[in-house]
Design a protein around this motif. Structure first.
Motif, mmCIF file in Angstrom:
data_model
loop_
_atom_site.group_PDB
_atom_site.id
_atom_site.type_symbol
_atom_site.label_atom_id
_atom_site.label_comp_id
_atom_site.label_asym_id
_atom_site.label_seq_id
_atom_site.Cartn_x
_atom_site.Cartn_y
_atom_site.Cartn_z
ATOM 1 N N TYR A 292 0.926 -1.210 0.116
ATOM 2 C CA TYR A 292 -0.095 0.127 -0.065
ATOM 3 C C TYR A 292 0.768 1.269 -0.050
ATOM 4 C CZ TYR A 292 -3.042 3.655 1.780
ATOM 5 O OH TYR A 292 -3.554 4.792 2.066
ATOM 6 N N ARG A 293 1.957 1.421 0.743
ATOM 7 C CA ARG A 293 2.765 2.408 1.052
ATOM 8 C C ARG A 293 3.644 2.714 -0.118
ATOM 9 N NH1 ARG A 293 4.671 0.601 6.688
ATOM 10 N NH2 ARG A 293 2.847 1.441 7.856
ATOM 11 N N GLU A 294 3.825 1.665 -0.979
ATOM 12 C CA GLU A 294 4.791 1.620 -2.341
ATOM 13 C C GLU A 294 3.651 2.289 -3.351
ATOM 14 O OE1 GLU A 294 6.494 -1.913 -3.314
ATOM 15 O OE2 GLU A 294 7.718 -2.100 -1.423
ATOM 16 N N LEU A 295 2.584 1.896 -3.563
ATOM 17 C CA LEU A 295 1.600 2.370 -4.248
ATOM 18 C C LEU A 295 1.317 3.946 -4.293
ATOM 19 C CD1 LEU A 295 -0.807 -0.889 -4.804
ATOM 20 C CD2 LEU A 295 0.785 0.187 -6.491
ATOM 21 N N VAL A 296 1.145 4.067 -2.831
ATOM 22 C CA VAL A 296 0.780 5.820 -2.712
ATOM 23 C C VAL A 296 1.932 6.521 -2.823
ATOM 24 C CG1 VAL A 296 0.476 7.361 -0.605
ATOM 25 C CG2 VAL A 296 -0.894 5.076 -0.588
ATOM 26 N N LYS A 297 3.082 5.981 -2.682
ATOM 27 C CA LYS A 297 4.351 6.870 -3.232
ATOM 28 C C LYS A 297 4.219 7.034 -4.546
ATOM 29 C CE LYS A 297 7.487 5.576 0.591
ATOM 30 N NZ LYS A 297 8.870 4.715 0.628
ATOM 31 N N LYS A 298 3.782 6.120 -5.300
ATOM 32 C CA LYS A 298 4.132 5.927 -6.959
ATOM 33 C C LYS A 298 2.753 6.934 -7.389
ATOM 34 C CE LYS A 298 3.958 2.969 -10.585
ATOM 35 N NZ LYS A 298 3.923 1.372 -11.132
ATOM 36 N N TYR A 299 1.629 6.665 -6.731
ATOM 37 C CA TYR A 299 0.473 7.455 -7.429
ATOM 38 C C TYR A 299 0.129 8.596 -6.685
ATOM 39 C CZ TYR A 299 0.419 3.323 -10.499
ATOM 40 O OH TYR A 299 0.499 2.445 -11.245
ATOM 41 N N HIS A 300 0.614 9.150 -5.639
ATOM 42 C CA HIS A 300 0.085 10.265 -5.117
ATOM 43 C C HIS A 300 -0.123 11.650 -6.047
ATOM 44 C CE1 HIS A 300 -0.372 13.287 -1.820
ATOM 45 N NE2 HIS A 300 -0.579 12.362 -1.031
ATOM 46 N N PRO A 301 -1.312 12.081 -5.802
ATOM 47 C CA PRO A 301 -1.456 13.352 -6.664
ATOM 48 C C PRO A 301 -0.321 14.579 -6.548
ATOM 49 C CG PRO A 301 -3.575 12.801 -5.590
ATOM 50 C CD PRO A 301 -2.084 11.933 -4.734
ATOM 51 N N ASP A 302 0.279 14.470 -5.657
ATOM 52 C CA ASP A 302 1.222 15.603 -5.507
ATOM 53 C C ASP A 302 2.491 15.429 -6.444
ATOM 54 O OD1 ASP A 302 -0.071 16.819 -3.593
ATOM 55 O OD2 ASP A 302 0.953 16.069 -1.754
ATOM 56 N N PRO B 52 -0.630 16.076 -17.453
ATOM 57 C CA PRO B 52 -1.627 15.652 -17.907
ATOM 58 C C PRO B 52 -2.461 14.013 -17.442
ATOM 59 C CG PRO B 52 0.062 15.377 -19.379
ATOM 60 C CD PRO B 52 0.705 15.959 -18.500
ATOM 61 N N LEU B 53 -1.463 13.691 -16.639
ATOM 62 C CA LEU B 53 -1.851 12.325 -15.902
ATOM 63 C C LEU B 53 -2.462 12.457 -14.667
ATOM 64 C CD1 LEU B 53 1.232 10.022 -17.130
ATOM 65 C CD2 LEU B 53 -1.157 9.958 -18.291
ATOM 66 N N ALA B 54 -2.612 13.529 -14.133
ATOM 67 C CA ALA B 54 -3.069 13.739 -12.865
ATOM 68 C C ALA B 54 -4.158 12.996 -12.547
ATOM 69 C CB ALA B 54 -3.368 15.125 -12.583
ATOM 70 N N ASP B 55 -5.288 13.166 -13.392
ATOM 71 C CA ASP B 55 -6.747 12.712 -13.344
ATOM 72 C C ASP B 55 -6.573 11.175 -13.050
ATOM 73 O OD1 ASP B 55 -7.764 15.105 -13.480
ATOM 74 O OD2 ASP B 55 -8.418 14.975 -15.387
ATOM 75 N N LEU B 56 -5.807 10.570 -13.916
ATOM 76 C CA LEU B 56 -5.549 9.150 -13.890
ATOM 77 C C LEU B 56 -4.809 8.664 -12.483
ATOM 78 C CD1 LEU B 56 -4.353 8.184 -17.408
ATOM 79 C CD2 LEU B 56 -6.724 7.510 -16.464
ATOM 80 N N ALA B 57 -3.821 9.502 -11.984
ATOM 81 C CA ALA B 57 -3.225 9.009 -10.893
ATOM 82 C C ALA B 57 -4.098 9.169 -9.604
ATOM 83 C CB ALA B 57 -2.321 9.961 -10.620
ATOM 84 N N GLU B 58 -5.116 10.273 -9.752
ATOM 85 C CA GLU B 58 -6.028 10.642 -8.728
ATOM 86 C C GLU B 58 -7.113 9.375 -8.529
ATOM 87 O OE1 GLU B 58 -9.523 13.900 -7.318
ATOM 88 O OE2 GLU B 58 -7.814 14.401 -8.396
ATOM 89 N N ALA B 59 -7.467 9.074 -9.838
ATOM 90 C CA ALA B 59 -8.532 7.761 -9.792
ATOM 91 C C ALA B 59 -7.713 6.528 -9.234
ATOM 92 C CB ALA B 59 -8.977 7.780 -11.148
#
Length: 194
Positions: free
Chosen positions: A23-33, A39-46
């Motif tokens: 979970y932590r690794e995925l949060v680091k990878k996809y965090h909106p910040d 342009p991939l911000a919406d995908l990362a948020e989803a």
């Protein structure tokens, strides 16, 4: 939601620590910040939302014994995950196969298993339910409940199956009433026409 274990990239038999780490690794990878002015911000948020929901579902399942967001857990055709598992690697594999929809392989593993424990009967009940063999499913769930009466997962599957069958019986009674009414109306209309 997809299977929460698949979303996090871990197996259903993963330890709590392995799940937290994934979970932590995925949060680091996809965090909106990480995706400001990208342009991939919406995908990362989803993706982040999906990761959070999956983690929350696993935590809930393991602490409270129920997960129903995907429709797999707590119903007759679902599997309750590692929380109730006996620790058997074969049964963990069967649960994972069922969550992936691979009923034939899950059944093959169960049929070649030498253990006919309560969990075996429960999992065979899930296989039967998914195949539409409701009588076999009910019999297997009942056997699992009799062998391990304190297991909430088995009892919940049995109860939910009973509720579904009752709804089907009421629907059948409604249909029978409707047919009877239509026959009576047909007779009345025919007698009035003569």
């Amino acid at each position: 939601m997809n299977d929460p274990y698949t979303v996090l990239g871990v197996s259903a038999s993963a330890s709590d620590e392995e799940i937290k780490r994934a979970y932590r690794e995925l949060v680091k990878k996809y965090h909106p910040d990480n995706y400001n002015n990208n342009p991939l911000a919406d995908l990362a948020e989803a993706k982040m939302k999906e990761i959070n929901e999956a983690y929350d579902a696993i935590v809930k399942m393991r602490t409270q014994g129920g997960y129903q967001a995907s429709g797999n857990y707590g119903n007759p055709g679902g599997t309750g995950g590692a929380h109730y598992s006996s620790g058997s690697p074969a049964f963990a594999q069967v649960r994972q196969l069922l969550n992936q929809g691979n009923i034939m392989e899950a059944e093959r593993i169960l049929r070649t298993s030498r253990t006919n424990s309560a969990e075996w009967y429960y999992l065979m009940g899930v296989v039967s339910y998914r195949r539409g063999w409701l009588d076999d499913a009910r019999q297997n769930f009942m056997t699992a409940c009799n062998m391990d009466p304190g297991n909430i997962e088995y009892r919940q599957a049995m109860n939910n199956m009973g509720m579904q069958m009752n709804r089907g019986a009421y629907a059948g009674n409604d249909m029978a009433t409707l047919c009877t009414t239509m026959c009576c109306l047909n007779c009345l209309c025919n007698s009035c026409a003569n």
